[in-house]
Design a protein around this motif. Structure first.
Motif, short mmCIF file in Angstrom:
data_model
loop_
_atom_site.label_atom_id
_atom_site.label_comp_id
_atom_site.label_asym_id
_atom_site.label_seq_id
_atom_site.Cartn_x
_atom_site.Cartn_y
_atom_site.Cartn_z
N TYR A 29 0.75 -1.24 0.00
CA TYR A 29 0.00 0.00 0.00
C TYR A 29 0.79 1.30 0.00
CZ TYR A 29 -3.83 -3.12 1.04
OH TYR A 29 -4.75 -4.11 1.00
N ASP A 32 3.37 4.19 -5.03
CA ASP A 32 2.58 4.40 -6.23
C ASP A 32 2.99 3.43 -7.32
OD1 ASP A 32 0.96 6.44 -5.31
OD2 ASP A 32 2.44 7.97 -5.75
N ILE A 78 -4.63 5.99 3.78
CA ILE A 78 -4.59 6.74 2.52
C ILE A 78 -5.57 7.91 2.57
CG2 ILE A 78 -5.09 6.62 0.03
CD1 ILE A 78 -4.30 3.66 0.17
N ASN A 79 -5.13 9.07 2.11
CA ASN A 79 -6.02 10.22 1.97
C ASN A 79 -6.65 10.12 0.58
OD1 ASN A 79 -7.23 12.72 1.48
ND2 ASN A 79 -5.69 13.85 2.65
N TRP A 80 -7.86 9.65 0.50
CA TRP A 80 -8.50 9.37 -0.79
C TRP A 80 -8.82 10.63 -1.57
CZ3 TRP A 80 -8.32 4.49 -2.40
CH2 TRP A 80 -8.04 3.52 -1.42
N LYS A 82 -6.61 12.99 -1.90
CA LYS A 82 -5.35 13.47 -2.45
C LYS A 82 -4.48 12.38 -3.07
CE LYS A 82 -4.98 17.41 0.75
NZ LYS A 82 -4.10 18.08 1.76
N ALA A 83 -4.87 11.13 -2.93
CA ALA A 83 -4.08 10.03 -3.47
C ALA A 83 -3.88 10.18 -4.97
CB ALA A 83 -4.78 8.70 -3.17
N LYS A 84 -2.75 9.71 -5.44
CA LYS A 84 -2.43 9.80 -6.86
C LYS A 84 -3.50 9.15 -7.71
CE LYS A 84 0.93 8.24 -10.32
NZ LYS A 84 2.21 7.52 -10.56
N HIS A 117 -5.96 -1.02 -7.48
CA HIS A 117 -4.93 0.01 -7.60
C HIS A 117 -4.18 -0.14 -8.93
CE1 HIS A 117 -1.57 2.47 -5.41
NE2 HIS A 117 -2.30 3.20 -6.22
#
Length: 218
Positions: A29, A32, A78-80, A82-84, A117
């Motif tokens: 996790y 990226d 994870i900040n959903w 701001k996640a890539k 992902h």
């Protein structure tokens, strides 16, 4: 990327169980780059030390570690918002599949992101396979011969998603819930099932969908 558990155990004096949890969490996790290569292998080194790697060992007996739905982790850090985002991966296939099935390509991309992902090798503990995490029986019904082939997986998964959207009259939350927990669970609870995994999944799919929509407009 390889880890030596014995060295870490001796240095930080943590239990083997906590070590394994930490390693797998990191590999699965934290990066990226996992979108392209997230297959985790466990094997023993020449000295007999248990080793974890994201590179498939050659000439050694190994075990592939199976993981769960990417967006279903209740305690995900994870900040959903701001996640890539993955805006270019499989673009042609996603656009074509979405057009054929008359659904929003941003939603297809959100489901792929939430499910695997963007890891085409993803394999869950329950046996769900590939980018859109198709169960073998579902894949067969959808005409998917090899769920680990990105094009086949996306076409099959998008077809299934379109069916769910039609069944629930365009209600994306119910379609997402059924994609995660199954149609029978949605019917049994007359809505989004009370399972924590499903509820956080639906919430995160909604966040990702809106972000992919916005990104496509810029």
């Amino acid at each position: 990327m390889q880890f030596n558990p014995i060295m870490i155990l001796q240095t930080f004096r943590i239990t083997p169980f906590l070590l394994i949890v930490s390693i797998l969490s990191y590999l699965i996790y934290s990066s990226d780059s996992i979108a392209n290569s997230a297959r985790i292998f466990k094997y023993k080194s020449a000295s007999g030390t248990p080793t974890f790697s994201d590179i498939e060992p050659i000439g050694l007996h190994f075990q592939e570690i199976k993981v769960d739905c990417y967006a279903c982790q209740r305690d995900s850090l994870i900040n959903w918002h701001k996640a890539k985002l993955y805006l270019t991966e499989y673009s042609f296939t996603i656009e074509q599949a979405a057009k054929t099935n008359e659904i929003d390509p941003a939603l297809v991309r959100a489901i792929i992101h939430a499910e695997s992902h963007f890891n085409k090798h993803a394999l869950s503990k329950q046996g769900a396979q590939g980018l859109m995490q198709l169960m073998p029986k579902t894949a067969k019904y959808l005409g998917v011969k090899n769920a680990f082939v990105a094009k086949q997986n996306i076409e099959g998964g998008t077809k299934h998603l379109a069916y769910l959207l039609k069944k629930y009259h365009g209600n994306i939350k119910l379609a997402s819930a059924a994609y995660n927990a199954g149609e029978s669970a949605v019917a049994r609870f007359a809505g989004i099932p009370p399972f924590t995994e499903t509820r956080v999944y639906v919430e995160r799919v909604e966040i990702l969908h809106k972000r992919y929509q916005l990104a496509n407009k810029t």
